[in-house]
Design an enzyme around this catalytic site. Sequence first.
Site, PDB file in Angstrom:
ATOM      1  N   ASN A  61       0.662  -1.243   0.011  1.00  0.00           N
ATOM      2  CA  ASN A  61       0.034   0.083   0.067  1.00  0.00           C
ATOM      3  C   ASN A  61       0.855   1.304  -0.059  1.00  0.00           C
ATOM      4  O   ASN A  61       0.726   2.269  -0.413  1.00  0.00           O
ATOM      5  CB  ASN A  61      -0.965   0.018   1.202  1.00  0.00           C
ATOM      6  CG  ASN A  61      -1.927  -1.209   1.192  1.00  0.00           C
ATOM      7  OD1 ASN A  61      -2.139  -1.730   0.061  1.00  0.00           O
ATOM      8  ND2 ASN A  61      -2.532  -1.331   2.242  1.00  0.00           N
ATOM      9  N   GLU A  82      -2.555  -3.769  -5.365  1.00  0.00           N
ATOM     10  CA  GLU A  82      -3.871  -3.914  -4.756  1.00  0.00           C
ATOM     11  C   GLU A  82      -4.962  -2.794  -5.289  1.00  0.00           C
ATOM     12  O   GLU A  82      -5.660  -2.123  -4.390  1.00  0.00           O
ATOM     13  CB  GLU A  82      -3.846  -3.958  -3.324  1.00  0.00           C
ATOM     14  CG  GLU A  82      -3.169  -5.346  -2.933  1.00  0.00           C
ATOM     15  CD  GLU A  82      -3.470  -5.640  -1.449  1.00  0.00           C
ATOM     16  OE1 GLU A  82      -3.970  -4.790  -0.461  1.00  0.00           O
ATOM     17  OE2 GLU A  82      -3.167  -6.704  -0.990  1.00  0.00           O
ATOM     18  N   GLU A  91       2.007 -11.571  -2.817  1.00  0.00           N
ATOM     19  CA  GLU A  91       1.859 -11.263  -1.290  1.00  0.00           C
ATOM     20  C   GLU A  91       1.094 -12.660  -0.918  1.00  0.00           C
ATOM     21  O   GLU A  91       0.048 -12.797  -1.153  1.00  0.00           O
ATOM     22  CB  GLU A  91       1.122 -10.088  -0.910  1.00  0.00           C
ATOM     23  CG  GLU A  91       1.760  -8.803  -1.149  1.00  0.00           C
ATOM     24  CD  GLU A  91       1.168  -7.471  -0.665  1.00  0.00           C
ATOM     25  OE1 GLU A  91       0.482  -7.538   0.436  1.00  0.00           O
ATOM     26  OE2 GLU A  91       1.305  -6.605  -0.995  1.00  0.00           O
TER      27      GLU A  91
HETATM   28  O1  AHR Z   1       1.572  -6.575   3.507  1.00  0.00           O
HETATM   29  C1  AHR Z   1       0.905  -5.581   4.290  1.00  0.00           C
HETATM   30  C2  AHR Z   1       0.029  -5.214   3.191  1.00  0.00           C
HETATM   31  O2  AHR Z   1      -1.003  -6.029   2.952  1.00  0.00           O
HETATM   32  C3  AHR Z   1       0.289  -4.685   1.881  1.00  0.00           C
HETATM   33  O3  AHR Z   1       1.051  -3.293   2.004  1.00  0.00           O
HETATM   34  C4  AHR Z   1      -0.660  -4.411   1.198  1.00  0.00           C
HETATM   35  O4  AHR Z   1      -0.420  -4.869  -0.386  1.00  0.00           O
HETATM   36  C5  AHR Z   1      -1.516  -5.792   1.749  1.00  0.00           C
HETATM   37  O5  AHR Z   1      -2.800  -5.305   1.800  1.00  0.00           O
END
Ligand code: AHR
Length: 503
Positions: free
Chosen positions: A72, A173, A297
């Site tokens: 984010n 995201e 992720e």
């Molecule tokens: O990894 C933590 C957060 O989780 C990241 O910044 C985001 O992409 C996801 O929602």
Amino acid sequence: MDPTTITLHPRFHVGPVDPRIFGGFLEHMGRAVYEGVYDPGSAHADEHGCRADVLDALRRLDLSVVRYPGGNFVSGYHWRDGVGPVEQRPTVRELAWQSIEPNTFGTEEFLALCARMGWEPMLAVNLGTGSPEEARDWVEYCNSPAGTRDADLRVANGHREPHGVRLWCLGNEMDGPWQLGHVPAGQYAVRAQQAAKMMKDVDRAIETVVCGSSGVWMPTFGAWDREVLTYLGEDADYISLHRYVDNHADDTADFLAVGASVDRQIEQIDAVCRAVQAERSDGGRRHAKRALLCFDEWNVWYKNLDMDGAGTFAPHLIEEIYDLEDALVVAGFLNSFVRHADVVKIANLAQLVNVIAPLVTRGDELLVQTIFHPFAMMSSRRDGVSLRTGVEGPTYEARTNGTVAYLDASAILGADRLHVFAVNRSLAETAPVHVELLGRSLTGVADAELLTGPDPKAVNTFEAPGVVAPVRIDDRVRVRDGVASLELPPLSFVALSLALTTS
Ligand code: AHR
């Protein structure tokens, strides 16, 4: 428990295991960068200001690729803030995590770290509050030969040769309303295509990762991916998948079965990629490219949801404590990636240090968490081709994840070794296991490691760091008549490397 037989055939390939599925993720969040990998004030700081103890531990994970700088965070990040003389870099308010960002660690620091660690860098561009042109300029900064504005900025910053960054994520995201600059799929697709086109015009060698659905629970899961891939077409090399799993229900048996749902997520998004390819292939008259999967992720994350930095520098955010059951779920994720080696080409454990991480720092101390171990056990045995696994044995009914085998397995056939990975998901019973490789004979044990612990909630702490740690069990694996056999204790994970006949 009745025995489980894992039957393999050396010619039944899923596909070569891409080393990039053993990747990591480093975000400017909490104490991941500052007080994590980078801490000039630490007693462990090396000549670059990085923590030598953290880097030594990360070396044991043998990470192939590392994604940076978010997450984010990236949707409010302007890369120019993080290059040039450190004393001239701005300190800014960071809005994704409500923190203070001094920009003392930026592009050059990260890429130099990658070079020292042998990591392939994977940069994410800002398509939230940034422009496609800013993304294009960053590619020029990193990858173009000297002689133009941004390449010369790199030279002025001490790096004459291009860095040659190959992997670029087109935002993060962007389907989520929590994302800075979030827009509907159609608008993101336009932004991403504009960026990809210019970025590839600057450097034809780069590969792009478009934002897919950020979770299986998103209302636009699948539909978002389809719209974006259809619009991006040949400009999308990979589509991203994200997954954080939880045991809020405190149902260990169901939690350990979550790999079945990871399998499903991979197969569903792959199906979208194939459907888009079919549509773009114009009734079979031409052959359109198919995007592959980048699981950039993934982890267990639910116990610590502190995400508000309250306007401070390096706040303690989402510092999850990991237990044995989390480690077994992490092994399950990796098993799923290996089983889908034909389509999952990149995967990034989120994250590396302090923030939902296998490593935690406390002052100058360092703790290795439970989830570190399955990653290291598999990463060190990753060379080869993934084999289809025939698992015959007892099953159970998991509350939300359906019927699953007690034994969750994957296998990699290397040049002169067969690597087998298996989780015994039973809470109470030992699992007798036989491994056979049809057409070849297993001849002995090269090495075998077992990870287990006293109970599913067992954790490592600074005071007792070795509660959940792997042990060598070479002498507990019997190889007779070409078949390997062992007994897996309840709640355990084994990584076996077996010697075999040449044909
Ligand atoms: O990894 C933590 C957060 O989780 C990241 O910044 C985001 O992409 C996801 O929602």
